[in-house]
Design a protein around this motif. Structure first.
Motif: not given
Length: 121
Positions: A82-84, A86-93
């Motif tokens: 789940e953390r991965v 979340m971090l991938e989504d934040e990186n995309k944003r």
């Protein structure tokens, strides 16, 4: 419910907390919850009896200074997957924001260049 604290940090929560000599020849804290028993070795802890634990209590979320207060340094636990995500989504944003910012900056530089050359945009 009883709690064991070190300053304002909550070390343990238990139905029964006692300090004494149990299965080894030295003193320690014994914390019992249902059938689960754990031990802590430290004479500086303090036991506080009969406190009402917040419904959303998890280890580290609260401090205790006569009442439960949110620990500003606490971060909720998320499983690694789940953390991965979340971090991938934040990186995309952030990448999208950066891309939009770069495009806007390029447009401004282009417009500025045209103005310096005396060409109307």
């Amino acid at each position: 419910m009883n709690i064991l604290v070190n300053g304002t940090h909550i070390v343990a929560v238990g139905e029964e907390i006692t300090f004494g000599v149990f299965d080894e020849p030295f003193e320690k804290w014994r914390i019992k919850n249902n059938e689960f028993i754990e031990f802590f070795i430290d004479n500086d802890y303090q036991m506080i009896e009969g406190v009402e634990i917040p419904e959303d209590y998890v280890q580290g979320k609260y401090l205790y200074n006569g009442e439960f207060v949110l620990n500003t340094e606490w971060k909720p636990y998320y499983p690694i997957e789940e953390r991965v995500n979340m971090l991938e989504d934040e990186n995309k944003r952030l990448s999208l924001e950066n891309e939009e910012s770069v495009e806007h900056e390029a447009e401004l530089l282009y417009e500025l260049s045209l103005l310096k050359l005396g060409i109307e945009y």
